[in-house]
Design a protein around this motif. Sequence first.
Motif, PDB file in Angstrom:
ATOM      1  N   GLN A   1     -53.432  -0.558   9.928  1.00  0.00           N
ATOM      2  CA  GLN A   1     -52.821   0.770  10.150  1.00  0.00           C
ATOM      3  C   GLN A   1     -51.632   0.346  11.162  1.00  0.00           C
ATOM      4  OE1 GLN A   1     -55.314   3.609  11.960  1.00  0.00           O
ATOM      5  NE2 GLN A   1     -53.609   4.937  12.588  1.00  0.00           N
ATOM      6  N   CYS A   2     -50.521   1.051  10.627  1.00  0.00           N
ATOM      7  CA  CYS A   2     -49.438   0.884  11.753  1.00  0.00           C
ATOM      8  C   CYS A   2     -49.202   1.938  12.828  1.00  0.00           C
ATOM      9  CB  CYS A   2     -47.934   1.213  10.956  1.00  0.00           C
ATOM     10  SG  CYS A   2     -47.538   2.915  10.417  1.00  0.00           S
ATOM     11  N   GLN A   3     -48.334   1.907  13.637  1.00  0.00           N
ATOM     12  CA  GLN A   3     -48.460   2.715  14.743  1.00  0.00           C
ATOM     13  C   GLN A   3     -48.050   4.128  14.638  1.00  0.00           C
ATOM     14  OE1 GLN A   3     -45.236   1.239  18.006  1.00  0.00           O
ATOM     15  NE2 GLN A   3     -43.714   1.431  16.402  1.00  0.00           N
ATOM     16  N   HIS A   4     -47.550   4.316  13.273  1.00  0.00           N
ATOM     17  CA  HIS A   4     -47.280   5.828  12.873  1.00  0.00           C
ATOM     18  C   HIS A   4     -48.428   6.243  12.351  1.00  0.00           C
ATOM     19  CE1 HIS A   4     -43.198   5.080  14.219  1.00  0.00           C
ATOM     20  NE2 HIS A   4     -43.211   4.087  13.529  1.00  0.00           N
ATOM     21  N   GLY A   5     -49.480   5.658  12.055  1.00  0.00           N
ATOM     22  CA  GLY A   5     -50.673   6.133  11.536  1.00  0.00           C
ATOM     23  C   GLY A   5     -51.097   5.944  10.037  1.00  0.00           C
ATOM     24  N   HIS A   6     -50.028   5.193   9.313  1.00  0.00           N
ATOM     25  CA  HIS A   6     -50.072   4.977   8.051  1.00  0.00           C
ATOM     26  C   HIS A   6     -51.340   3.889   7.850  1.00  0.00           C
ATOM     27  CE1 HIS A   6     -45.646   5.968   8.157  1.00  0.00           C
ATOM     28  NE2 HIS A   6     -46.441   7.022   7.605  1.00  0.00           N
ATOM     29  N   VAL A   7     -52.260   4.177   6.965  1.00  0.00           N
ATOM     30  CA  VAL A   7     -53.412   3.191   6.490  1.00  0.00           C
ATOM     31  C   VAL A   7     -53.037   2.479   5.187  1.00  0.00           C
ATOM     32  CG1 VAL A   7     -55.810   3.072   6.167  1.00  0.00           C
ATOM     33  CG2 VAL A   7     -54.810   4.694   7.818  1.00  0.00           C
TER      34      VAL A   7
END
Length: 158
Positions: free
Chosen positions: A7-13
């Motif tokens: 997961q990135c810091q923007h919440g994309h999984v």
Amino acid sequence: MKVLDLQCQHGHVFEGWFGSEDDFQSQKQRGLVQCPLCADIHIDKRLSAPRLNLGAREPAAAPVASSVSHAASDTPVEASTLPPALQAAWLQLARKVVANTEDVGPRFADEARRMHHGEIQERAIRGQATAQEALQLLDEGIAVMPLPLPAAAKETLQ
């Protein structure tokens, strides 16, 4: 092969496949692990459980998500709240746009005007324009649409 939920810091999984934990850590430290939607390199592993095949039972039915109600409201939907299937569909669409358009970069406004005025042959283009340039194009009757393309759409995933 290790399959990791990331997961990135923007919440994309998203999912990543690595030869080992050391391979993942090495690639992460070198900035090689990026979110396929936004190219963020601040990636964390999510908790995940291995799938264990303990018998021939029917899989339990997954609960149906009510994500459509979010889209129907007046509140904009953040990419991080979209189900992974919609994130994947967005990435697939972005790849189609990249594959079927010519990147003219910062010359976008000039190229669009030249096509509109018949100076050059019309073709599908994409590129960068400032907000002011985009508004000027619209005022001139030239249809443009902002479309943020993730970096992953512009290259082949390994």
